[in-house]
Design a protein around this motif. Structure first.
Motif, PDB file in Angstrom:
ATOM      1  N   LEU A  67       0.832  -1.217   0.000  1.00 12.75           N
ATOM      2  CA  LEU A  67       0.000   0.000   0.000  1.00 12.75           C
ATOM      3  C   LEU A  67       0.861   1.259   0.000  1.00 12.75           C
ATOM      4  O   LEU A  67       0.539   2.232  -0.684  1.00 12.75           O
ATOM      5  N   LYS A  68       1.952   1.244   0.757  1.00 12.32           N
ATOM      6  CA  LYS A  68       2.853   2.399   0.757  1.00 12.32           C
ATOM      7  C   LYS A  68       3.449   2.628  -0.626  1.00 12.32           C
ATOM      8  O   LYS A  68       3.526   3.754  -1.100  1.00 12.32           O
ATOM      9  N   ARG A  69       3.857   1.545  -1.278  1.00 11.22           N
ATOM     10  CA  ARG A  69       4.460   1.672  -2.615  1.00 11.22           C
ATOM     11  C   ARG A  69       3.423   2.059  -3.664  1.00 11.22           C
ATOM     12  O   ARG A  69       3.745   2.742  -4.626  1.00 11.22           O
ATOM     13  N   MET A  70       2.183   1.615  -3.480  1.00 12.07           N
ATOM     14  CA  MET A  70       1.125   1.975  -4.434  1.00 12.07           C
ATOM     15  C   MET A  70       0.895   3.482  -4.468  1.00 12.07           C
ATOM     16  O   MET A  70       0.597   4.041  -5.519  1.00 12.07           O
ATOM     17  N   PHE A  71       1.014   4.105  -3.304  1.00 10.18           N
ATOM     18  CA  PHE A  71       0.710   5.521  -3.208  1.00 10.18           C
ATOM     19  C   PHE A  71       1.947   6.402  -3.150  1.00 10.18           C
ATOM     20  O   PHE A  71       1.880   7.555  -2.713  1.00 10.18           O
ATOM     21  N   GLU A  72       3.088   5.886  -3.612  1.00  8.71           N
ATOM     22  CA  GLU A  72       4.274   6.729  -3.771  1.00  8.71           C
ATOM     23  C   GLU A  72       4.004   7.730  -4.885  1.00  8.71           C
ATOM     24  O   GLU A  72       3.206   7.462  -5.793  1.00  8.71           O
ATOM     25  N   PRO A  73       4.657   8.881  -4.850  1.00  5.79           N
ATOM     26  CA  PRO A  73       4.400   9.915  -5.867  1.00  5.79           C
ATOM     27  C   PRO A  73       4.597   9.448  -7.315  1.00  5.79           C
ATOM     28  O   PRO A  73       3.907   9.900  -8.211  1.00  5.79           O
ATOM     29  N   THR A  74       5.505   8.494  -7.527  1.00  5.86           N
ATOM     30  CA  THR A  74       5.774   8.050  -8.903  1.00  5.86           C
ATOM     31  C   THR A  74       4.628   7.247  -9.493  1.00  5.86           C
ATOM     32  O   THR A  74       4.474   7.204 -10.707  1.00  5.86           O
ATOM     33  N   ARG A  75       3.821   6.611  -8.654  1.00  2.00           N
ATOM     34  CA  ARG A  75       2.716   5.821  -9.196  1.00  2.00           C
ATOM     35  C   ARG A  75       1.362   6.196  -8.610  1.00  2.00           C
ATOM     36  O   ARG A  75       0.395   5.459  -8.749  1.00  2.00           O
ATOM     37  N   LEU A  76       1.279   7.345  -7.981  1.00  3.55           N
ATOM     38  CA  LEU A  76       0.032   7.795  -7.368  1.00  3.55           C
ATOM     39  C   LEU A  76      -1.087   7.949  -8.400  1.00  3.55           C
ATOM     40  O   LEU A  76      -2.198   7.446  -8.207  1.00  3.55           O
ATOM     41  N   ILE A  77      -0.798   8.614  -9.501  1.00  2.81           N
ATOM     42  CA  ILE A  77      -1.823   8.832 -10.523  1.00  2.81           C
ATOM     43  C   ILE A  77      -2.266   7.505 -11.131  1.00  2.81           C
ATOM     44  O   ILE A  77      -3.462   7.261 -11.327  1.00  2.81           O
ATOM     45  N   ALA A  78      -1.322   6.620 -11.396  1.00  6.86           N
ATOM     46  CA  ALA A  78      -1.667   5.307 -11.955  1.00  6.86           C
ATOM     47  C   ALA A  78      -2.540   4.517 -10.983  1.00  6.86           C
ATOM     48  O   ALA A  78      -3.519   3.890 -11.394  1.00  6.86           O
ATOM     49  N   THR A  79      -2.222   4.563  -9.709  1.00 13.00           N
ATOM     50  CA  THR A  79      -3.016   3.857  -8.697  1.00 13.00           C
ATOM     51  C   THR A  79      -4.423   4.412  -8.630  1.00 13.00           C
ATOM     52  O   THR A  79      -5.402   3.651  -8.605  1.00 13.00           O
ATOM     53  N   ILE A  80      -4.543   5.715  -8.614  1.00 10.92           N
ATOM     54  CA  ILE A  80      -5.867   6.347  -8.558  1.00 10.92           C
ATOM     55  C   ILE A  80      -6.679   5.982  -9.789  1.00 10.92           C
ATOM     56  O   ILE A  80      -7.876   5.667  -9.690  1.00 10.92           O
ATOM     57  N   LEU A  81      -6.053   5.991 -10.961  1.00 11.59           N
ATOM     58  CA  LEU A  81      -6.774   5.635 -12.191  1.00 11.59           C
ATOM     59  C   LEU A  81      -7.223   4.178 -12.181  1.00 11.59           C
ATOM     60  O   LEU A  81      -8.343   3.869 -12.597  1.00 11.59           O
ATOM     61  N   VAL A  82      -6.365   3.282 -11.715  1.00 11.58           N
ATOM     62  CA  VAL A  82      -6.743   1.867 -11.642  1.00 11.58           C
ATOM     63  C   VAL A  82      -7.964   1.700 -10.743  1.00 11.58           C
ATOM     64  O   VAL A  82      -8.956   1.076 -11.127  1.00 11.58           O
ATOM     65  N   LEU A  83      -7.902   2.267  -9.539  1.00 11.88           N
ATOM     66  CA  LEU A  83      -9.011   2.139  -8.603  1.00 11.88           C
ATOM     67  C   LEU A  83     -10.282   2.809  -9.134  1.00 11.88           C
ATOM     68  O   LEU A  83     -11.388   2.277  -8.986  1.00 11.88           O
ATOM     69  N   TRP A 114       0.021   0.432 -17.116  1.00 14.26           N
ATOM     70  CA  TRP A 114       0.857   1.584 -16.756  1.00 14.26           C
ATOM     71  C   TRP A 114       1.324   1.473 -15.301  1.00 14.26           C
ATOM     72  O   TRP A 114       2.477   1.753 -14.976  1.00 14.26           O
ATOM     73  N   TYR A 115       0.422   1.047 -14.419  1.00 18.00           N
ATOM     74  CA  TYR A 115       0.764   0.857 -13.018  1.00 18.00           C
ATOM     75  C   TYR A 115       1.832  -0.232 -12.875  1.00 18.00           C
ATOM     76  O   TYR A 115       2.800  -0.074 -12.143  1.00 18.00           O
ATOM     77  N   SER A 116       1.657  -1.339 -13.578  1.00 20.54           N
ATOM     78  CA  SER A 116       2.590  -2.470 -13.462  1.00 20.54           C
ATOM     79  C   SER A 116       3.987  -2.117 -13.949  1.00 20.54           C
ATOM     80  O   SER A 116       4.977  -2.515 -13.331  1.00 20.54           O
ATOM     81  N   ILE A 117       4.073  -1.374 -15.050  1.00 18.61           N
ATOM     82  CA  ILE A 117       5.412  -1.041 -15.546  1.00 18.61           C
ATOM     83  C   ILE A 117       6.090   0.024 -14.699  1.00 18.61           C
ATOM     84  O   ILE A 117       7.289   0.241 -14.858  1.00 18.61           O
ATOM     85  N   SER A 118       5.349   0.640 -13.778  1.00 15.54           N
ATOM     86  CA  SER A 118       5.983   1.616 -12.898  1.00 15.54           C
ATOM     87  C   SER A 118       6.964   0.943 -11.934  1.00 15.54           C
ATOM     88  O   SER A 118       7.807   1.606 -11.355  1.00 15.54           O
ATOM     89  N   TYR A 119       6.855  -0.369 -11.761  1.00 20.62           N
ATOM     90  CA  TYR A 119       7.775  -1.095 -10.899  1.00 20.62           C
ATOM     91  C   TYR A 119       9.049  -1.500 -11.627  1.00 20.62           C
ATOM     92  O   TYR A 119       9.989  -1.973 -11.011  1.00 20.62           O
ATOM     93  N   ILE A 120       9.084  -1.352 -12.933  1.00 25.34           N
ATOM     94  CA  ILE A 120      10.267  -1.700 -13.717  1.00 25.34           C
ATOM     95  C   ILE A 120      11.041  -0.407 -13.982  1.00 25.34           C
ATOM     96  O   ILE A 120      10.486   0.523 -14.571  1.00 25.34           O
ATOM     97  N   PRO A 121      12.294  -0.331 -13.548  1.00 24.23           N
ATOM     98  CA  PRO A 121      13.061   0.905 -13.740  1.00 24.23           C
ATOM     99  C   PRO A 121      13.142   1.309 -15.218  1.00 24.23           C
ATOM    100  O   PRO A 121      13.442   0.480 -16.078  1.00 24.23           O
ATOM    101  N   PHE A 122      12.856   2.545 -15.483  1.00 27.72           N
ATOM    102  CA  PHE A 122      12.932   3.183 -16.806  1.00 27.72           C
ATOM    103  C   PHE A 122      11.955   2.598 -17.832  1.00 27.72           C
ATOM    104  O   PHE A 122      12.036   2.927 -19.009  1.00 27.72           O
ATOM    105  N   ALA A 123      11.040   1.737 -17.418  1.00 28.63           N
ATOM    106  CA  ALA A 123      10.097   1.139 -18.373  1.00 28.63           C
ATOM    107  C   ALA A 123       9.121   2.178 -18.911  1.00 28.63           C
ATOM    108  O   ALA A 123       8.810   2.188 -20.103  1.00 28.63           O
ATOM    109  N   ARG A 124       8.634   3.046 -18.044  1.00 27.85           N
ATOM    110  CA  ARG A 124       7.687   4.072 -18.513  1.00 27.85           C
ATOM    111  C   ARG A 124       8.358   5.006 -19.509  1.00 27.85           C
ATOM    112  O   ARG A 124       7.752   5.384 -20.506  1.00 27.85           O
ATOM    113  N   ASP A 125       9.607   5.381 -19.231  1.00 33.03           N
ATOM    114  CA  ASP A 125      10.329   6.240 -20.166  1.00 33.03           C
ATOM    115  C   ASP A 125      10.492   5.556 -21.518  1.00 33.03           C
ATOM    116  O   ASP A 125      10.352   6.191 -22.566  1.00 33.03           O
ATOM    117  N   ALA A 126      10.780   4.270 -21.494  1.00 25.81           N
ATOM    118  CA  ALA A 126      10.948   3.519 -22.751  1.00 25.81           C
ATOM    119  C   ALA A 126       9.623   3.434 -23.515  1.00 25.81           C
ATOM    120  O   ALA A 126       9.615   3.593 -24.748  1.00 25.81           O
TER     121      ALA A 126
END
Length: 161
Positions: free
Chosen positions: A91-107, A139-151
């Motif tokens: 839950l802490k990692r879901m709501f980190e600033p880097t994936r906050l928007i993705a988490t909110i959109l998923v929910l 989009w949320y899932s690839i946020s856990y892979i370093p530099f995946a979103r940029d790619a």
């Protein structure tokens, strides 16, 4: 394998555990058990999503069953990671600033899909929300892979230009 355990549990190699942390660590599931339950939960999520897609073509109640099973599949897949890291850390990692928007959109799309089917009775809207669920989960899932979103962004901009 030990290094993978330390990374997933959030502990560094040189970090010493206190007495409370040792007691809590001793009472949790073993790594192999957590990994097995992650795979079971994730596979159940995929199975629910596939079953929901198959039920889509049933007359009358097909769209409702599709929306429910597809949403339950995504929830199961999302919650499967709690077995790897633990629910609080997840839950802490879901709501980190880097994936906050993705988490909110998923929910949001999970809830909107069910609203479109049960309260608004809009089949087309439910399918659109399921597609948006898929995209938001990706989009949320690839946020856990370093530099995946940029790619992905670079690949999409290259393809579009």
């Amino acid at each position: 394998m030990d290094k993978l355990r330390r990374v997933l549990s959030g502990r560094e190699e040189n970090e010493e555990m206190g007495l409370t942390a040792q007691v809590l660590d001793g009472s949790t599931l073993s790594f192999s058990t957590r990994l097995k339950w992650f795979i079971i939960c994730f596979a159940a999520g995929i199975l629910c999503s596939i079953l929901g897609t198959a039920l889509l073509f049933l007359p009358k109640a097909g769209i409702k069953l599709f929306a429910v099973f597809y949403t339950l599949g995504n929830i199961a897949a999302l919650s499967s990671t709690c077995f790897l890291m633990g629910p609080v850390k997840q839950l802490k990692r879901m709501f980190e600033p880097t994936r906050l928007i993705a988490t909110i959109l998923v929910l949001l799309f999970l809830v909107l899909t069910l609203c479109a089917v049960f309260w608004w009775n809009k089949k087309g809207l439910a399918i659109i929300f399921c597609i948006l669920q898929f995209l938001a989960m990706t989009w949320y899932s690839i946020s856990y892979i370093p530099f995946a979103r940029d790619a992905v962004i670079k690949c999409c901009t290259t393809c579009l230009s």
